[in-house]
Design an enzyme around this catalytic site. Structure first.
Site, PDB file in Angstrom:
ATOM      1  N   ASP A  30       0.834  -1.210   0.000  1.00 12.53           N
ATOM      2  CA  ASP A  30       0.000   0.000   0.000  1.00 12.53           C
ATOM      3  C   ASP A  30       0.868   1.260   0.000  1.00 12.53           C
ATOM      4  O   ASP A  30       1.735   1.420   0.850  1.00 12.53           O
ATOM      5  CB  ASP A  30      -0.916  -0.023   1.231  1.00 12.53           C
ATOM      6  CG  ASP A  30      -2.111   0.897   1.077  1.00 12.53           C
ATOM      7  OD1 ASP A  30      -1.929   2.087   0.766  1.00 12.53           O
ATOM      8  OD2 ASP A  30      -3.244   0.419   1.268  1.00 12.53           O
ATOM      9  N   SER A  76      -7.322   4.052  -1.125  1.00  8.58           N
ATOM     10  CA  SER A  76      -7.116   2.599  -1.042  1.00  8.58           C
ATOM     11  C   SER A  76      -8.420   1.825  -1.200  1.00  8.58           C
ATOM     12  O   SER A  76      -8.397   0.672  -1.642  1.00  8.58           O
ATOM     13  CB  SER A  76      -6.480   2.222   0.302  1.00  8.58           C
ATOM     14  OG  SER A  76      -5.190   2.742   0.384  1.00  8.58           O
ATOM     15  N   GLU A 270      -0.842  -8.013   2.284  1.00  4.09           N
ATOM     16  CA  GLU A 270      -0.632  -6.569   2.162  1.00  4.09           C
ATOM     17  C   GLU A 270       0.462  -6.073   3.113  1.00  4.09           C
ATOM     18  O   GLU A 270       0.429  -6.339   4.315  1.00  4.09           O
ATOM     19  CB  GLU A 270      -1.917  -5.792   2.460  1.00  4.09           C
ATOM     20  CG  GLU A 270      -1.712  -4.291   2.191  1.00  4.09           C
ATOM     21  CD  GLU A 270      -2.900  -3.416   2.560  1.00  4.09           C
ATOM     22  OE1 GLU A 270      -3.247  -2.540   1.766  1.00  4.09           O
ATOM     23  OE2 GLU A 270      -3.465  -3.601   3.658  1.00  4.09           O
ATOM     24  N   ASP A 275       2.247   2.876   3.210  1.00  2.00           N
ATOM     25  CA  ASP A 275       1.359   4.017   2.964  1.00  2.00           C
ATOM     26  C   ASP A 275       1.287   4.963   4.167  1.00  2.00           C
ATOM     27  O   ASP A 275       1.404   6.180   4.013  1.00  2.00           O
ATOM     28  CB  ASP A 275      -0.037   3.482   2.631  1.00  2.00           C
ATOM     29  CG  ASP A 275      -1.052   4.580   2.437  1.00  2.00           C
ATOM     30  OD1 ASP A 275      -0.961   5.281   1.413  1.00  2.00           O
ATOM     31  OD2 ASP A 275      -1.938   4.746   3.293  1.00  2.00           O
ATOM     32  N   HIS A 279       2.083   9.034   4.393  1.00  2.00           N
ATOM     33  CA  HIS A 279       1.217  10.087   4.943  1.00  2.00           C
ATOM     34  C   HIS A 279       1.929  10.829   6.063  1.00  2.00           C
ATOM     35  O   HIS A 279       1.744  12.022   6.241  1.00  2.00           O
ATOM     36  CB  HIS A 279      -0.073   9.484   5.506  1.00  2.00           C
ATOM     37  CG  HIS A 279      -1.039   9.000   4.473  1.00  2.00           C
ATOM     38  ND1 HIS A 279      -1.699   9.850   3.628  1.00  2.00           N
ATOM     39  CD2 HIS A 279      -1.459   7.749   4.151  1.00  2.00           C
ATOM     40  CE1 HIS A 279      -2.498   9.139   2.831  1.00  2.00           C
ATOM     41  NE2 HIS A 279      -2.363   7.858   3.123  1.00  2.00           N
ATOM     42  N   ASP A 317      -1.594   0.109  -4.737  1.00  2.00           N
ATOM     43  CA  ASP A 317      -2.868   0.734  -5.077  1.00  2.00           C
ATOM     44  C   ASP A 317      -2.677   2.159  -5.600  1.00  2.00           C
ATOM     45  O   ASP A 317      -3.454   2.659  -6.380  1.00  2.00           O
ATOM     46  CB  ASP A 317      -3.812   0.714  -3.868  1.00  2.00           C
ATOM     47  CG  ASP A 317      -3.120   1.042  -2.544  1.00  2.00           C
ATOM     48  OD1 ASP A 317      -1.893   1.324  -2.531  1.00  2.00           O
ATOM     49  OD2 ASP A 317      -3.811   1.012  -1.507  1.00  2.00           O
ATOM     50  N   HIS A 318      -1.568   2.802  -5.138  1.00  2.00           N
ATOM     51  CA  HIS A 318      -1.281   4.198  -5.499  1.00  2.00           C
ATOM     52  C   HIS A 318       0.043   4.576  -4.843  1.00  2.00           C
ATOM     53  O   HIS A 318       0.526   3.854  -3.974  1.00  2.00           O
ATOM     54  CB  HIS A 318      -2.374   5.129  -4.965  1.00  2.00           C
ATOM     55  CG  HIS A 318      -2.694   4.863  -3.513  1.00  2.00           C
ATOM     56  ND1 HIS A 318      -1.821   5.148  -2.491  1.00  2.00           N
ATOM     57  CD2 HIS A 318      -3.761   4.252  -2.930  1.00  2.00           C
ATOM     58  CE1 HIS A 318      -2.338   4.757  -1.344  1.00  2.00           C
ATOM     59  NE2 HIS A 318      -3.507   4.194  -1.578  1.00  2.00           N
ATOM     60  N   HIS A 416      -2.116  10.982  -1.268  1.00  2.00           N
ATOM     61  CA  HIS A 416      -1.626  10.129  -2.354  1.00  2.00           C
ATOM     62  C   HIS A 416      -1.330  10.971  -3.580  1.00  2.00           C
ATOM     63  O   HIS A 416      -1.697  12.134  -3.637  1.00  2.00           O
ATOM     64  CB  HIS A 416      -2.692   9.081  -2.725  1.00  2.00           C
ATOM     65  CG  HIS A 416      -3.112   8.230  -1.571  1.00  2.00           C
ATOM     66  ND1 HIS A 416      -4.274   7.507  -1.567  1.00  2.00           N
ATOM     67  CD2 HIS A 416      -2.514   7.995  -0.370  1.00  2.00           C
ATOM     68  CE1 HIS A 416      -4.376   6.840  -0.428  1.00  2.00           C
ATOM     69  NE2 HIS A 416      -3.319   7.131   0.318  1.00  2.00           N
TER      70      HIS A 416
HETATM   71 ZN   LIG Z   1      -3.036   6.176   2.107  1.00  2.00          ZN
END
Ligand SMILES: [Zn+2]
Ligand SMILES: *[C@@H]1O[C@H](CO)[C@@H](O)[C@H](O)[C@H]1NC(C)=O
Ligand SMILES: *[C@@H]1O[C@H](CO)[C@@H](O)[C@H](O)[C@H]1NC(C)=O
Length: 500
Positions: A30, A76, A270, A275, A279, A317-318, A416
């Site tokens: 992620d 997500s 995952e 991720d 952030h 996912d990004h 993101h």
């Molecule tokens: Zn995120």
């Protein structure tokens, strides 16, 4: 002998053709953007010059376009739904389309076709990515409802998941429990055991007793943390296993049980918190969760080398954080990241302790310089920087930004970004997915490889009007839950009948 049993297994499952994999692993890192990969590779090369590649560098086969139906920048939830259902939907949507209608996922289709299924993550198991593969709610924040569907309690098909590992215990506990994050009295922890046969455990010992999957039965849920599991850099191995350990245990356990039932499995893995570190602008948390993702990918690769009926696809996912390597220009310094043993969150907690417990200003300041800035790897701290920490909205983000600046890297967003992510593949037929794809095409590919028809599952979900009503916005889910529960027992019976 071995050859014979494989042949018999193949004959017992007419949907599986010789040229198709029996088991599928989809591994989602992620928030892992292209810069994240360079970042960790450069660091690994700094630590050991002989390391010129990361494990995943060898499995790159393509790129994934990630936009959602309502934004060029996905979240997500929409991304998980895209991979799982093969449809574009709005940011925040979990297993539902733009009309809040449920869509059949690869995991559900696998389950209905007799496969075993698993979700193994390092975030809360109720978080958007795993939720998108096995549940349906119109808003990702409905984690209490997601937990209910995960155990089978309010899922139209009953229990569709056989193995769960990850955090998020608080959503399984009734509000009377001091660790609960539910706003009702539903005790999913015991309901799951009593009504759906789950073994629910949060103990590391119970995990170890699986003996890397050589022991243990399904359904099994290992949920060692109340919220997210720890970042790899902060993980206490006495309490939590690594993602690699969980991945290998899950593979062995699912494979052993699948062989007993002459079937295959679908496993969603995952590396959830790459991720969160993006952030939080925390290069240390980002780095070590990326390295752990790479270790786990390599371990899965080795496992597949011994199980050539299994295929692996992996893609983020990004991107997250808008990570830039080389700010202000033409250099970045991995060496700056070599001192910290923990994440910025960890040092921010120490900072709070120091402020709380130490009385004189001079004492506080010297401890903050040593034990917070210093241990995190930030030297030559200026008075302005110390003042900045004191007034920062988030001490952790402030520290992360400062260490990043010292290292010559920068984060351009707290969210993101829209860039393509890298697609990795290993095992049977994955070479067919070379190129640049929409995220939904990856989902369709996996479904086709396992011989699954997502459309049929979508039709079955949407045929259950009570469930459709339940997941519409502005409907008080809790009020409907009891009524739905009655209908739902009936549906479980139907689902079981269909299977045979
Ligand atoms: Zn995120
Ligand atoms: C100051 O805070 C540190 C970190 O929490 C603690 O270890 C230390 O004992 C404290 N010192 C005093 C004098 O309170
Ligand atoms: C780093 O990014 C922030 C935006 O997140 C920007 O304000 C800042 O100027 C950048 N720093 C450098 C040195 O470019």
């Amino acid at each position: 002998m071995k050859g014979t049993s494989i042949l018999l297994a193949a004959m017992a499952m007419p949907v599986i053709h010789a040229a198709k994999p029996k088991n599928y692993v989809f591994f989602l890192p992620d928030g892992y953007g292209p810069a994240s990969e360079t970042f960790a590779r450069d660091y690994a090369n700094f630590v050991d010059e002989a390391t010129v590649k990361l494990p995943v560098d060898s499995f790159a086969i393509g790129q994934v376009r990630t936009k959602s139906s309502d934004s060029l920048v996905t979240d997500s939830a929409a991304a998980a739904t895209a991979y799982a259902c093969g449809i574009k939907t709005y940011n925040g949507a979990i297993g539902v389309d733009g009309n809040h209608l449920p869509c059949g996922t690869v995991l559900e289709a696998a389950k209905l076709n007799g496969y075993l299924t698993g979700l193994v993550v390092t975030s809360r198991i109720t978080h958007a990515s795993p939720a998108g593969f096995a549940t349906h709610v119109y808003d990702r924040d409905m984690e209490a409802e997601i937990a209910e569907q995960l155990v089978g309690y309010s899922h139209p098909f009953g229990r569709v998941v056989d193995l769960m590992m990850g955090g998020g215990k608080c959503f399984f506990l009734p509000q009377s429990d001091e660790n609960s994050c539910r706003e009702d009295d539903v005790d999913l922890w015991s309901t799951a055991q009593k009504r759906y046969d789950w073994t629910m455990t949060s103990s590391r010992e119970a995990f170890d007793n699986l003996h890397k999957g050589e022991s243990g039965d399904l359904p099994f849920a290992f949920i060692p943390a109340n919220s997210h599991m720890a970042y790899e850099a902060d993980r206490d191995p006495q309490r939590e296993p690594s993602l690699t350990e969980m991945a290998i245990t899950a593979l062995n356990l699912l494979d052993r049980k699948a062989k007993e039932h002459e079937t295959g499995f679908f496993l969603f893995l995952e590396a959830s918190r790459i991720d969160h570190a993006g952030h939080g602008h925390d290069p240390i948390a980002h780095l070590f969760d990326i390295i752990e993702y790479n270790r786990a990918m390599l371990a899965v690769k080795h496992w597949i080398d011994d199980h050539d009926d299994t295929a692996l696809l992996s893609a983020a996912d990004h991107e997250c954080g808008g990570l830039t390597l080389g700010v202000p220009d033409y250099a970045w310094y991995p060496s700056v990241l070599a001192r910290a043993e923990h994440t910025s969150e960890y040092y921010a907690a120490i900072y709070k302790d120091i402020v709380h417990f130490n009385s004189t200003e001079a004492q506080r300041e010297s401890l903050i310089i040593d034990r917070v800035f210093g241990d995190y790897g930030i030297d030559n701290v200026t008075p302005k920087e110390i003042a900045g920490l004191v007034t920062a909205n988030s001490a952790a983000i402030f520290l992360g930004d400062l260490l990043s600046a010292r290292a010559g890297i920068n984060w351009s967003t707290l969210g993101h970004s829209a860039v393509d992510t890298t697609l990795f593949g290993y095992g049977l037929n994955t070479e067919k997915l070379v190129g640049n794809f929409e995220n939904i095409e990856v989902g369709h590919f996996i479904a086709a490889e396992l011989g699954l028809k997502l459309k049929d599952v979508t039709e079955q979900l949407q045929a259950n009007q009570n469930f459709v009503k339940l997941i519409q916005p502005n409907v008080k889910a809790k009020k409907l839950l009891k009524r739905f529960q009655l209908e739902h027992e009936h549906d479980i019976m139907q689902a079981h009948t269909r299977k045979h």
